[in-house]
Design an enzyme around this catalytic site. Structure first.
Site, PDB file in Angstrom:
ATOM      1  N   GLU A 117       0.848  -1.191   0.000  1.00  0.00           N
ATOM      2  CA  GLU A 117       0.000   0.000   0.000  1.00  0.00           C
ATOM      3  C   GLU A 117       0.885   1.242   0.000  1.00  0.00           C
ATOM      4  O   GLU A 117       1.924   1.285   0.675  1.00  0.00           O
ATOM      5  CB  GLU A 117      -0.888  -0.008   1.244  1.00  0.00           C
ATOM      6  N   LYS A 153     -10.384   0.437  -1.056  1.00  0.00           N
ATOM      7  CA  LYS A 153     -10.285   0.201   0.381  1.00  0.00           C
ATOM      8  C   LYS A 153     -11.534   0.672   1.115  1.00  0.00           C
ATOM      9  O   LYS A 153     -11.983   1.811   0.947  1.00  0.00           O
ATOM     10  CB  LYS A 153      -9.042   0.903   0.932  1.00  0.00           C
ATOM     11  N   CYS A 191      -4.600  -3.224   4.313  1.00  0.00           N
ATOM     12  CA  CYS A 191      -4.161  -2.658   5.590  1.00  0.00           C
ATOM     13  C   CYS A 191      -5.211  -2.719   6.695  1.00  0.00           C
ATOM     14  O   CYS A 191      -5.521  -3.793   7.194  1.00  0.00           O
ATOM     15  CB  CYS A 191      -3.655  -1.236   5.383  1.00  0.00           C
TER      16      CYS A 191
END
Length: 540
Positions: A93, A193, A226
């Site tokens: 990321e 995300k 993440c």
């Protein structure tokens, strides 16, 4: 740090763990074999070349000049992975552009990423189809030129009508975006995300989706990014609702001991869910960012940069067994799949301090006696939460501590003289710093000093060798066990699962001093609505 040092075990405590033990043997004998139900995965921990003034707006050309410096490194690593036979490579990321932008200053970095489910596009072969997609073009050609699948993270945009709600006033959505290219350069997956963490430059997708893609070498993979890993949607939802057992995880993760160091928790997630996890992290020493790995339920290849290690990237390459249950043709010799969050019983509540909190134990430990009179419970901050703790004193014993409805129990034997201070810690509550989510945690932690006030502080080394069994009466089925040895070495429990009145794990014959043994439970149904809050993942 290659491999996992498995704690010694005299016998399998449950059928699930007997299966896992047999699987380890099969893998050690090479039963899966190259081409016989296996593939080669690569992840790259990247020392990102950063824009040191991320709040200053750059032109598109200036932004491209910056991103191309990181893409040059990606090209070198994709070629290196291909030479080692990799079928797929994962980059981290924020690795192309960096972090800590404002919504306005990231504008020059944005590219339109079309939806591969509705648009078939190979940017390497057809670069002019969409304007201002130079990064997509380079990534596509990397995949094509090296004949491998390639996963990268980049800032994406989607134009909208600023006069129509909920379109932002600047007339575009901005997304933290993972992109996947096939071995011929075709864009095959796009994931936006869902759980943003201090990322004001990005929008949360209005229609969050579970994103998977298929490969000819290993079947189906799922995508998330993440902070997503701490929430049910999409990380656990991919496993439990779609049955995905191979996961791709670009991350920009700041290590936070004693419970959430990168390799510690990412390995725990793989172990608990019975999945392979390809985890690629950023390397930025000033922010404590390192820790990447190729994790399977049985073994791991991982890297955590130690103190004094040169600040550089690291390529990891490892052969993994195919775990896609929908493609038995790709896994002819592989072991049975472990069940996510497996155990013989559903979790049960127990009375605080009562006999009902006693747990059955693996053979060889003996029946737990009543806890010896421990030192008085005390409160200490750990991971920004107020844990209830008791000191672990003496050479062996059994003790308990409770926090709200969670009771944690520890049976232990020291194999070295009791010099370092340890505590048994419990927390049952809503975590509200740097995110809002409900945690139930039992942890055996090494204190950073000789007094109770140092328990819960960050420390990464220990000399004490401990045999232990840790148990808690969790109300959530989603419990992530982890055992962390000195200097970020990963251990695996001998036994774990549901037994008696709770979830437990046990471990004997550790080869390194114990830093942390934790049962980290996530009660997803008790989370409050959480929102992003300023900056990016690195501002923990």
């Amino acid at each position: 740090m290659d491999g996992v040092n498995r704690c010694w075990s005299d016998q399998c405590s449950t059928m699930a763990w007997c299966i896992l033990g047999a699987a380890v043997l099969m893998l050690s004998l090479g039963v899966d074999g190259a081409g016989g139900g296996s593939y080669v995965a690569a992840v790259y921990e990247h020392r990102v070349i950063r824009n040191l003034q991320p709040k200053v707006l750059l032109s598109r050309q200036e932004a491209l000049e910056h991103m191309n410096k990181n893409l040059d490194v990606y090209e070198e690593q994709a070629a290196a992975a291909a030479k080692q036979g990799a079928h797929i490579i994962v980059f981290p990321e924020d690795g192309i552009h960096g972090f800590n932008f404002s919504r306005e200053s990231i504008a020059g970095y944005l590219e339109t990423v079309p939806d591969p489910t509705t648009v078939s596009w190979n940017p390497c072969s057809d670069p002019a189809r969409f304007p201002n997609t130079e990064v997509l073009h380079r990534l596509s050609c990397m995949a094509k030129n090296n004949s491998l699948y390639l996963v990268a993270n980049m800032p994406g945009r989607e134009d909208c009508d600023a006069q129509t709600t909920p379109c932002p006033p600047d007339g575009r959505y901005q997304f933290n975006t993972n992109v996947v290219f096939s071995a011929n350069g075709t864009l095959v997956a796009r994931y936006r995300k869902r759980n943003l963490y201090f990322e004001f430059e990005f929008d949360t997708p209005a229609d969050p989706q579970l994103i998977t893609f298929d490969t000819p070498f290993a079947g189906r993979f799922g995508l998330f990014t993440c902070f997503d890993i701490l929430f049910y949607n999409p990380a656990v939802e991919l496993v439990e609702k779609l049955g995905v057992r191979q996961l791709i995880f670009p991350t920009a993760w700041m290590n936070q001991l004693p419970l959430l160091a990168a390799v510690q928790f990412h390995r725990s997630f793989s172990y608990a869910t019975g999945t392979s996890l390809l985890s690629a992290n950023i390397r930025t020493d000033t922010l404590g960012m390192t820790g990447s790995g190729i994790f399977s339920p049985w073994e791991t290849l991982h890297h955590h940069a130690g103190a004094g290690e040169p600040e550089a990237g690291r390529l990891l390459v490892k052969t993994l067994p195919v775990l896609d249950s929908l493609r038995p043709d790709l896994r002819p010799h592989n072991p049975p799949l472990p069940r996510p969050f497996s155990g013989d019983q559903e979790p049960q509540h127990c009375l605080r301090g009562g006999d009902e909190c006693q747990n059955t134990v693996p053979e060889g430990w003996g029946r737990l006696e009543e806890p010896a009179a421990p030192s008085s419970p005390f409160k200490a901050e750990m991971m920004y939460d107020s844990f209830t703790m008791v000191l672990v004193e003496g050479s062996e014993g059994y003790l308990s501590v409770c926090d709200n409805a969670l009771c944690c129990h520890l049976q232990f034997r020291r194999r070295t003289a009791p010099q370092e201070l340890y505590a048994l810690a419990a927390f049952d509550g809503l975590h509200v710093v740097h995110g809002t989510y409900y945690v139930q945690a039992c942890a055996l932690v090494r204190c950073s000093g000789p007094t109770p006030q140092t328990c819960g502080a960050e420390i990464d080394h220990a000399d004490t060798l401990l045999d232990f069994r840790l148990m808690g009466n969790f109300s959530t089925p989603h419990v992530f066990p982890s055992v962390l040895g000195s200097h970020m070495q990963l251990e695996r429990p001998d036994h774990s699962g549901w037994g008696g009145r709770g979830f437990y794990m046990s471990c004997r014959e550790l080869e390194r001093g114990l830093v942390t043994a934790a049962l980290y439970g996530r009660a997803y149904d008790r989370d409050h609505t959480h929102t992003a809050a300023g900056g990016s993942d690195m501002n923990v």
